[in-house]
Scaffold this active site. Structure first.
Site, PDB file in Angstrom:
ATOM      1  CG  ASP A 219      31.668  28.027  46.454  1.00 26.74           C
ATOM      2  OD1 ASP A 219      31.129  26.983  46.852  1.00 26.74           O
ATOM      3  OD2 ASP A 219      31.096  29.138  46.463  1.00 26.74           O
ATOM      4  CD  GLU A 268      52.706  31.244  37.754  1.00 26.96           C
ATOM      5  OE1 GLU A 268      52.192  32.081  36.991  1.00 26.96           O
ATOM      6  OE2 GLU A 268      52.875  31.452  38.980  1.00 26.96           O
TER       7      GLU A 268
END
Length: 561
Positions: A219, A268
């Site tokens: 956002d 990751e």
């Protein structure tokens, strides 16, 4: 904790995915309290699977006072008790993955709520304290600090600064510093120069990724970095007018260092987590930075959302956005409706050329002036949807558009909850009209939503309820289901060939595998292009053809190879 398994290990799943946005409080209410919840989403997973989407995107479901519909977040690593629990979230992710549906969640990094533990600590601390350094607290201007630190406005109306009464220090009990909130007063902006803010959001990303989330919608991605050097520069309007990253509030170069750090966290995981930026940046080369593989990977294209139903506009936007995506290494993102805008069947039902100000005036007139042509609006919306779903890239759909829902423009004034309504002194209605809880079954109480909805459903919602469209040939729901099924079967490389001439009212393109899409944007039937074989038509937004060798007005056809 066991992480729910992914539907498949495809690291590129997002490039041409059909993503369905769920506004949780308005989707489905499982416990009958009138507010949609996570168990309600889980209970509707069969509906979502039958619709044929690839992923769901959940608007915020975190603890919140709902000062801005959930975008005022109290705790980024929990579930609002009214919407369920972390266990409910895990059950929902598991159900989605079992159905072959991935899960994207909203992240709101520009601001917290004023009930966040950090902001409460900042209010309780003295000016200049470490607690206040995580936000933007400044002394005011004027002889006694009685004026805001700058002329910056809030997106929801009024000033972007609120003064606090000090609770500690020499000025305790007196008006003191001001804090920045580019949105509602209840949404204080984070200071992204602070290392604790950056690391805490890395922790949040890992928290949800470890719980099986496949991606994140970010956002106000363009708003995190701000120039707070004193004296603050004037910015009385919210528009970005410069393309060099020097705007004091938006799209500053420093924001890309932040998202490079996010990409490190997302990578990751195997496969890496996806992300898409909500970045309202008017300059193409700068918006594309958010979509680089080294950052979020995608950024919303709002061009079609803002365009009129027009052949030249739609084709030129598609050409531009596809070219931009190719240059950035991302894929295009197409969207017509979401939780922040008037639903597109209603926009297309209004006179061509209607501006944002026209839409706001129409809402203030309870949708009665001008009188919308609803039949034309829905016809255009269906045609536009098939035009868009045929394009390369990912498609973002907003809950209820598959039912052909219109904007609820005449909500009772006393039911309105959007902060814009209050902060503009009741001069702008805001976004409640696109957030009314969904109609599931006209034969059930509250149209099958659950308890008495938190926003009232209009009587005409019953005619568009999902149960009444299920299995009905030609219904908007069945058109979406067919389109998403054929889209999955026909999906090809991320390119297309234009078969029509620029400026033609019938826009005709072909994907590399021979899949063809024809859209007649004219208000009258148009001749079919030569060589088009109607026997290959597998889907239409309206009549398969007009009289003889014509394509019906405001209609899109799909032809299989």
């Amino acid at each position: 904790m066991t992480t729910p398994s992914l539907p498949s290990p495809d690291a590129q799943w997002w490039r041409q995915a059909a993503v369905y946005q769920i506004y949780p409080r308005s989707f489905s209410d499982a416990n009958g309290d009138g507010m949609g919840d996570l168990p309600g989403v889980t209970a509707r997973m069969g509906y979502l699977s039958a619709l044929g989407i690839d992923a769901i995107w959940l608007s915020p479901f975190y603890p919140s006072a709902l000062a801005d519909g959930g975008y005022d977040v109290d705790d980024y690593r929990n579930v609002d008790p009214r919407l369920g629990s972390l266990d409910d979230f895990g059950a929902m992710v598991a159900a989605a993955h079992d159905a072959g549906i991935r899960v994207i969640v909203d992240v709101v990094p520009n601001h917290s709520s004023n009930r966040h533990e950090w902001f409460k600590a900042a209010l309780a601390a003295a000016p200049g304290s470490p607690e206040r350094a995580r936000y933007h607290f400044l002394d005011g201007l004027g002889d006694r600090g009685e004026l805001p630190p700058s002329d910056w406005p809030s997106h929801f109306g009024g000033a972007a600064w609120t003064r606090v009464v000090e609770q500690a220090g020499p000025g305790a009990g007196k008006p003191g510093q001001w804090y920045l909130h580019l949105f509602a007063t209840e949404q204080p902006d984070f200071n992204w120069d602070h290392p604790e803010v950056r690391e805490d959001f890395h922790t949040t990303l890992r928290f949800w990724a470890d719980r099986g989330v496949d991606g994140f919608r970010v956002d106000v991605a363009h708003g995190l970095a701000k120039d707070m050097s004193l004296p603050l520069r004037s910015k009385p309007e919210l528009e970005i007018l410069v393309d060099d990253g020097s705007d004091p509030l938006f799209d500053r170069d420093a924001v890309h260092e932040i998202f490079a750090g996010w990409r490190g966290v997302l990578n990751e995981y195997d496969p890496p987590k996806a992300a898409v930026a909500e970045a309202w940046v008017p300059f193409t080369d700068r918006r594309l930075k958010y979509a680089r593989p080294s950052e979020l990977g995608q950024a919303f294209n709002f061009d079609l959302l803002q365009a009129p139903f027009n052949a030249v506009e739609f084709r030129s936007i598609a050409e531009k956005c596809l070219s931009e995506a190719a240059s950035s290494g991302a894929s295009s993102t197409w969207v017509f409706s979401n939780h922040d805008v008037v639903r597109h069947p209603s926009r297309y039902a209004l006179p061509d050329g209607s501006t944002l100000a026209d839409l706001e005036a129409w809402l203030m007139a309870d949708g009665a002036a001008p009188v919308p042509d609803l039949a034309q609006g829905l016809r255009r919306a269906r045609a536009a949807t098939l035009f868009m779903l045929g394009l390369p890239g990912s498609a973002y759909l907003y809950q209820g558009e598959e039912l052909g829902l219109f904007e609820v423009a005449d909500l009772p004034k006393e039911s309105l909850q959007d902060p814009t309504w209050f902060r503009t002194g009741h001069k702008v209605k805001g976004r409640d009209g696109c957030r009314v809880p969904l109609p599931w079954d006209a034969a059930q109480a509250n149209l099958g939503f659950g308890g008495t909805p938190w926003l009232p459903q209009p009587a005409w919602f019953a005619s568009l309820a999902a149960a009444g469209q299920d299995g009905v040939a030609g219904s908007t729901l069945e058109m979406y289901r067919s389109a998403l099924a054929w889209r999955r079967k026909l999906q090809a490389e991320e390119s297309l060939e234009w078969l029509s001439e620029p400026g033609a009212e019938v826009v005709h393109y072909r994907r590399p595998n021979g899949w063809e899409v024809l859209s007649n944007f004219a208000a009258t039937p148009a001749p079919l292009p030569s060589g088009v074989d109607l026997a290959k038509v597998v889907l239409t937004s309206g009549d398969p053809a007009g009289t003889g060798a014509t394509i019906a007005a405001e209609t899109t056809l799909w032809l299989a190879p």
